[in-house]
Write a protein that holds these residues in place. Structure first.
Motif, PDB file in Angstrom:
ATOM      1  N   ARG A 176       3.932   8.992 -35.173  1.00  0.00           N
ATOM      2  CA  ARG A 176       3.271   9.405 -36.263  1.00  0.00           C
ATOM      3  C   ARG A 176       4.208  10.210 -37.162  1.00  0.00           C
ATOM      4  N   ILE A 177       5.020  10.795 -36.326  1.00  0.00           N
ATOM      5  CA  ILE A 177       6.050  11.917 -36.711  1.00  0.00           C
ATOM      6  C   ILE A 177       7.257  10.976 -37.328  1.00  0.00           C
ATOM      7  N   ALA A 178       7.667  10.003 -36.938  1.00  0.00           N
ATOM      8  CA  ALA A 178       8.666   8.936 -37.178  1.00  0.00           C
ATOM      9  C   ALA A 178       8.278   8.425 -38.632  1.00  0.00           C
ATOM     10  N   ARG A 179       7.077   8.043 -38.496  1.00  0.00           N
ATOM     11  CA  ARG A 179       6.641   7.532 -39.847  1.00  0.00           C
ATOM     12  C   ARG A 179       6.552   8.374 -41.211  1.00  0.00           C
ATOM     13  N   ARG A 180       6.416   9.696 -40.727  1.00  0.00           N
ATOM     14  CA  ARG A 180       6.387  10.763 -41.766  1.00  0.00           C
ATOM     15  C   ARG A 180       7.804  11.029 -42.180  1.00  0.00           C
ATOM     16  N   LEU A 181       8.569  11.134 -41.268  1.00  0.00           N
ATOM     17  CA  LEU A 181      10.014  11.386 -41.614  1.00  0.00           C
ATOM     18  C   LEU A 181      10.817  10.196 -42.419  1.00  0.00           C
ATOM     19  N   THR A 182      10.236   9.003 -41.886  1.00  0.00           N
ATOM     20  CA  THR A 182      10.919   7.652 -42.724  1.00  0.00           C
ATOM     21  C   THR A 182      10.291   7.770 -44.035  1.00  0.00           C
ATOM     22  N   GLU A 183       9.203   7.848 -44.093  1.00  0.00           N
ATOM     23  CA  GLU A 183       8.611   8.037 -45.492  1.00  0.00           C
ATOM     24  C   GLU A 183       9.281   8.939 -46.455  1.00  0.00           C
ATOM     25  N   ALA A 184       9.388  10.127 -45.989  1.00  0.00           N
ATOM     26  CA  ALA A 184      10.310  11.378 -46.724  1.00  0.00           C
ATOM     27  C   ALA A 184      11.540  10.734 -46.922  1.00  0.00           C
ATOM     28  N   TRP A 196      10.217  15.793 -31.157  1.00  0.00           N
ATOM     29  CA  TRP A 196       9.599  15.842 -29.925  1.00  0.00           C
ATOM     30  C   TRP A 196       8.041  15.690 -30.103  1.00  0.00           C
ATOM     31  N   PRO A 197       7.243  15.145 -29.331  1.00  0.00           N
ATOM     32  CA  PRO A 197       5.776  14.842 -29.678  1.00  0.00           C
ATOM     33  C   PRO A 197       4.996  15.980 -30.033  1.00  0.00           C
ATOM     34  N   ASP A 198       5.247  17.078 -29.645  1.00  0.00           N
ATOM     35  CA  ASP A 198       4.407  18.450 -30.010  1.00  0.00           C
ATOM     36  C   ASP A 198       5.086  19.147 -31.188  1.00  0.00           C
ATOM     37  N   MET A 199       5.806  18.570 -31.964  1.00  0.00           N
ATOM     38  CA  MET A 199       6.591  19.072 -33.178  1.00  0.00           C
ATOM     39  C   MET A 199       5.121  19.474 -34.146  1.00  0.00           C
ATOM     40  N   THR A 200       5.117  20.675 -34.793  1.00  0.00           N
ATOM     41  CA  THR A 200       3.940  21.068 -35.659  1.00  0.00           C
ATOM     42  C   THR A 200       4.310  20.282 -37.157  1.00  0.00           C
TER      43      THR A 200
END
Ligand code: PLP
Length: 396
Positions: free
Chosen positions: A272-280, A368-372
């Motif tokens: 989920r975090i990777a998708r958000r970073l890539t989208e941005a 990391w997985p628990d990044m806010t």
């Protein structure tokens, strides 16, 4: 009002995710009186096999040990070579050197950090002393394992996957690390699941599994657990080979058992975090987002800058991120930059244009997985801001 640098909280490049469960598990083992390799390590192996669908899983004290043991089990030794890329951690290669074998290098693909199957074929054709291909699933993005498997079968060589980054990378053909003859996973402090230090070897062949089990424990023909706890336990054992000391103690294995139960949850969060970073990041031409093939475990998030569009190079860009509170890293400094490998193999960046290009442009971002959500947002803002400021021709 602008914040002063000292008020900005530093965002580390990685932070492990533990809960009370790991703490309680460690205390349970401490109080049990059995600290070294025993029933916890065995249970971890069984659970890892169940998770990955691997017929045999063997705990080891590091992936580096695991690579050496897996190579040894498949006959890598004097007069033979392994084939890997220069774009990996050093122990992918030094594991072979410790066995008296040598290393052949093939460059990575243009579009990813993975070994290039075309170059693999060229190397196999030219050099019949290659005994095993060691593909590395950098950052969790899986190599083209169907192509590699086909080539390995055609040329009669083994495939030992360096899966230090790729738990749990799940492809249509199974988990990375179970697609070749053996897979080697790392539970080092920053990896997707961790025991502080530790690793696992998955292997299909029962004889190879027996060899690894023996060689990780001094070449002794019985396990320590068996010697002390089996019915009719006795002190008797034989040594049938000159082995090493590469076992994972229960004190660490029990942490791995707990982490394994969280692997799917970590994977979801990372994805989920990777998708958000890539989208941005994909909105900016001065950034190249990481390759994302099927089953990517997203161990790391490797962004690349497009130096042609910026007035700074990677080093300055990364230093600026660091100065603005982002912990960055570099995966990897290629082997042709390492004095020992340069001297041993006379290799340079000119021999590996794709690896050199990735090395010149990649930055490992905090991940990391628990990044806010807020921390993820801050990483995006700092990277984009830095790129915009150094964008050529924007009259800064
Ligand atoms: C971390 C790593 C290793 C070594 O793992 P250890 O468990 O620290 O020995 C090997 N290969 C790659 C690609 C790695 O990132």
């Amino acid at each position: 009002m602008s914040e002063s640098a000292s008020e900005i909280p530093f965002i580390p490049f990685f932070r492990p995710s533990f809960s009370n469960a790991e703490e309680e598990a460690v205390i349970r083992v401490l109080r049990s009186g059995w600290l070294t390799t025993g029933k916890e390590a065995l249970a971890f192996e069984e659970e890892f096999s169940r998770f990955t669908g691997s017929p045999h899983s063997l705990t080891v004290n590091s992936a580096s040990s695991g690579l050496m043991l897996a190579m040894d089990a498949f006959g890598v030794g004097p007069g033979t070579k392994i084939l890997t890329t220069p774009y990996t951690f050093i122990s992918t290669a030094t594991s072979a050197l410790h066995l008296g074998a040598e290393v052949a290098y093939a460059d990575i693909e243009r579009a990813s950090y993975s070994i290039d199957p075309e170059r693999v074929e060229r190397a196999l054709k030219a050099d019949r002393s290659i005994k095993a291909i060691v593909p590395v699933h950098v950052a969790g993005n899986v190599c083209d394992m169907r192509a590699i498997r086909t080539l390995a079968d055609r040329y009669g060589v083994r495939v030992i996957e360096d899966s230090a980054h790729s738990f749990p990378s799940r492809t249509a053909d199974g988990f990375a690390g179970t697609l070749g003859d053996a897979g080697v996973f790392s539970f080092y402090a920053t990896k997707t699941i961790t025991t502080g230090e530790g690793g696992m070897v998955t292997v299909k062949d029962a004889d190879a599994a027996d060899r690894i089990r023996k060689m990780r424990s001094h070449g002794i023909n019985r396990t320590i657990w068996d010697r002390y706890t089996a019915k009719g336990a006795s002190w008797k054992y034989d040594v049938t080979d000159a082995g090493w000391k590469c076992n994972l103690p229960d004190l660490l294995a029990v942490i791995g058992r707990v982490q394994l139960t969280k692997a799917d949850e970590f994977f979801e969060k990372r994805s989920r975090i990777a998708r958000r970073l890539t989208e941005a990041f994909s909105r900016y031409d001065f950034l190249t987002t990481p390759p994302d093939g099927p089953g990517n475990a997203w161990h790391l998030y490797l962004i690349r800058i497009v130096p042609e569009l910026l007035d700074v190079g990677r080093d300055e860009f990364a230093e600026e991120l660091q100065a603005k509170g982002l912990g960055t890293s570099m995966h990897f400094i290629p082997h042709f930059e390492m004095t020992y490998m340069k001297n041993r193999y006379h290799i340079s960046r000119d021999d590996f244009p794709e690896a050199a290009r990735k090395y010149d442009t990649s930055i490992t971002l905090p991940f990391w997985p628990d990044m806010t959500d807020e921390t993820v947002g801050r990483v995006i803002d700092v990277v984009v801001e830095t790129g915009k400021r150094h964008y050529k021709g924007n009259g800064k």
